[in-house]
Design an enzyme around this catalytic site. Sequence first.
Site, short mmCIF file in Angstrom:
data_model
loop_
_atom_site.label_atom_id
_atom_site.label_comp_id
_atom_site.label_asym_id
_atom_site.label_seq_id
_atom_site.Cartn_x
_atom_site.Cartn_y
_atom_site.Cartn_z
N CYS A 335 -6.15 -11.46 -13.31
CA CYS A 335 -6.86 -11.69 -12.19
C CYS A 335 -9.05 -12.00 -12.79
O CYS A 335 -9.00 -12.38 -12.29
CB CYS A 335 -7.11 -9.75 -11.53
SG CYS A 335 -6.07 -9.14 -12.18
N ARG A 364 -1.65 -4.71 -23.67
CA ARG A 364 -1.82 -2.96 -23.32
C ARG A 364 -1.07 -1.85 -23.91
O ARG A 364 -0.51 -2.35 -24.42
CB ARG A 364 -1.27 -1.95 -21.99
CG ARG A 364 -1.61 -3.86 -20.64
CD ARG A 364 -1.19 -3.39 -19.77
NE ARG A 364 -1.56 -4.24 -18.22
CZ ARG A 364 -1.04 -4.46 -16.76
NH1 ARG A 364 -0.43 -3.20 -16.92
NH2 ARG A 364 -1.59 -5.33 -16.01
N GLN A 382 3.20 -11.98 -18.03
CA GLN A 382 2.84 -11.07 -16.44
C GLN A 382 3.21 -12.38 -16.45
O GLN A 382 2.07 -13.55 -16.30
CB GLN A 382 1.47 -10.73 -16.04
CG GLN A 382 1.55 -8.74 -16.00
CD GLN A 382 0.74 -8.32 -15.18
OE1 GLN A 382 -0.33 -8.98 -15.19
NE2 GLN A 382 0.76 -7.18 -14.59
N ASP A 384 1.51 -13.64 -13.33
CA ASP A 384 0.72 -13.55 -11.96
C ASP A 384 0.32 -14.47 -10.98
O ASP A 384 0.21 -15.64 -11.12
CB ASP A 384 -0.24 -13.01 -12.82
CG ASP A 384 -0.82 -11.71 -12.72
OD1 ASP A 384 -0.32 -10.87 -11.68
OD2 ASP A 384 -2.16 -11.36 -13.52
N HIS A 386 -2.90 -15.29 -7.41
CA HIS A 386 -4.02 -14.70 -7.28
C HIS A 386 -4.28 -16.19 -6.07
O HIS A 386 -4.08 -17.19 -6.37
CB HIS A 386 -5.48 -14.51 -7.87
CG HIS A 386 -4.78 -13.08 -9.05
ND1 HIS A 386 -4.26 -13.50 -10.39
CD2 HIS A 386 -5.25 -12.15 -8.43
CE1 HIS A 386 -4.26 -11.84 -10.86
NE2 HIS A 386 -4.92 -11.50 -9.80
N LYS A 465 -0.96 -2.15 -1.73
CA LYS A 465 -0.47 -2.76 -1.91
C LYS A 465 0.95 -2.58 -1.46
O LYS A 465 0.92 -1.43 -1.19
CB LYS A 465 -0.42 -2.38 -3.89
CG LYS A 465 -0.03 -0.77 -4.39
CD LYS A 465 0.34 -1.14 -6.03
CE LYS A 465 1.10 0.11 -6.29
NZ LYS A 465 0.49 0.28 -7.87
N HIS A 511 -3.22 -10.46 -4.41
CA HIS A 511 -2.42 -9.98 -5.67
C HIS A 511 -1.01 -10.29 -5.97
O HIS A 511 -0.63 -9.82 -5.04
CB HIS A 511 -2.93 -9.14 -7.02
CG HIS A 511 -3.86 -8.78 -7.04
ND1 HIS A 511 -4.33 -8.79 -8.68
CD2 HIS A 511 -5.14 -8.70 -6.15
CE1 HIS A 511 -6.65 -8.72 -8.14
NE2 HIS A 511 -6.57 -8.59 -7.50
#
Length: 636
Positions: A335, A364, A382, A384, A386, A465, A511
């Site tokens: 992000c 992580r 990921q 991802d 945005h 979410k 997201h």
Amino acid sequence: MSNQHVRIQFPDGQQQEFPQGVTLTDIAQSISPGLRKKAVVGSVNGTTVDLTRPILEDADISIYDAGSQEGIGVIRHSAAHILAQAIRRLYPDASFGVGPVIENGFYYDIDIEKALVPEDLVEIEDMMGQIVQEDLLVLRKEVTKDEAEHLFSHDPSKLELLEDIPAGEPITVYEQGDFYDLCRGPHAPSTGKVKHFKLMSVSGAYWRGDSDNRMLQRIYGVAFASNKELEDHFLFLKEAEKRNHRKLGKELDLFMFSEEAPGMPFYLANGQLIRNELESFLRDLQTSYDYQEVRTPLMMNQRLWEQSGHWDHYKENMYFTQVDDQSFALKPMNCPGHMLIFKNGLRSYRDLPIRMAEFGQVHRHEFSGALNGLLRVRSFCQDDAHIFVTPEQIEAEVSLALKIIDHVYQVFGFSYEIELSTRPDDYMGDPDLWDQAESALENVLKKIGFPYKINEGDGAFYGPKIDIHIRDAIKRSHQCATVQLDFQLPEKFDLTYVNEENEKVRPVVIHRAVFGSIDRFLGILIEHFGGAFPLWLAPKQVEVIHVSDAHTPYAESVLLKLRQAGIRASLNNRNEKLGKKIREGQMRKVPYILVLGDKEKESGSVTVRCYGSEKLEEYPVNDFVEKVRDQIRDKQ
């Protein structure tokens, strides 16, 4: 109404008066002896309680048997107490930690000198069976703190838990025969209600999950409402073991792990082929919806993570290093990098929505005991995205994100369920903005007509979410896709665009992830398909086998046609019997095996055997190539 009576309302809306102090057991008996016999727990004004709890005021009630969600939870909780009682009888010096309900069962943490082995579980389970046969009444008692400290003076863990109970909150103890435990309850009315259980394993567990604390022994068990459900559970476990992605990953040469990078997968050629196909599939779909693919650095300055809020909420799970006397972190999420890209130029309302996507590698920290093949790793990719939008574009863009997710999951044959997760305790920002965000997501779900449930307090710290839970081939649930609304990061990064009035205003960020973690999604797919991937995903799509060396030139010409058509194919020309070659191809779960001999050579054809089928079909070579190309194109 007299003070000696209470008005009871039943789930069907009917009401009836009972003497004050009536119990749910009494009410069940008044309805029918059969209901009283089956009942294990109930609820009074929405609170789950023991059947023997007196009702002192007007109440809405429900009564549950072991087959209900509430009932089986209580059965499993009571099974944990029966386990502890059995251990106390067999090992009088044992002390106890906690014994909660978990999915399908329960566990109890115990502290004894003897190192338990699986064979000890048989003796413990037999003692549990004896306690069930005794059908001991389970009694709830409220005690003072001094009384509780005296009762549990031999259990240091219980004394520690006792200290955590807030002043003024009732302290309750549950007794069954010669055993008592510190517990909030509720419980089944007697031990005889717990009939269908099995102890599964024993392992080590740190007290309260903290490696600085002492190590206890944890005994796991399962419990169900009926013997059939118990038997079905073991059939499920057997099928799950056959599909285990770590086992199949090794057999099919998909991935490996090394002590040199614990929790970080190495992808072998076959596994990387599947990953590439997954990425290409989603990349092409995103391109068709005007997504822009970007890439951000793996490591960025600590101040960025402080600015984004991840430092306060996530630093325990991040990896840090020093560069030029400054602290940097491996990114746990993509992000903040996307926020910097948006901020890199002047944006107009005409530019929005901006759909920014990345297949980004993140890191992580996970405890070593939590790692689980590809399903729980320390480094993963990921998918991802945005999406930067105006407030007016929120609902349309959330709808589009859900449309993409639905398309992808239909391709894999996944059914799914939807949760709307709302504001958590550690939320950032203005509560009014949270209310606005939650309403926007709920409006989308209502307009689309998707059924959903509310998951109170489980939103991300920056926004509510929508979480998507898929069901695999053996009905296990996995949370993968998510759509999250965020009013906070644009504020923290001072993101703006120029609106129609030539004013600088904040965008809203959506997201969005479809696979979530590609690594975890691959692990789920391996188990969903049992390693037998659909043709378009299979690392090897066709294997060519010839009957003898005399057929090698023809086999090589067929192989060339397959490869020129973009089909992943190989030739098994090892000097082995035909039957063995076919069996090996089936064991490697190759979708199509072609057998070529004199007949096929003369007619320019191929004899085809599909994975999982004994049936043989003959096709002209070109027809077979076209058939396979069509199936790959159609994601079959």
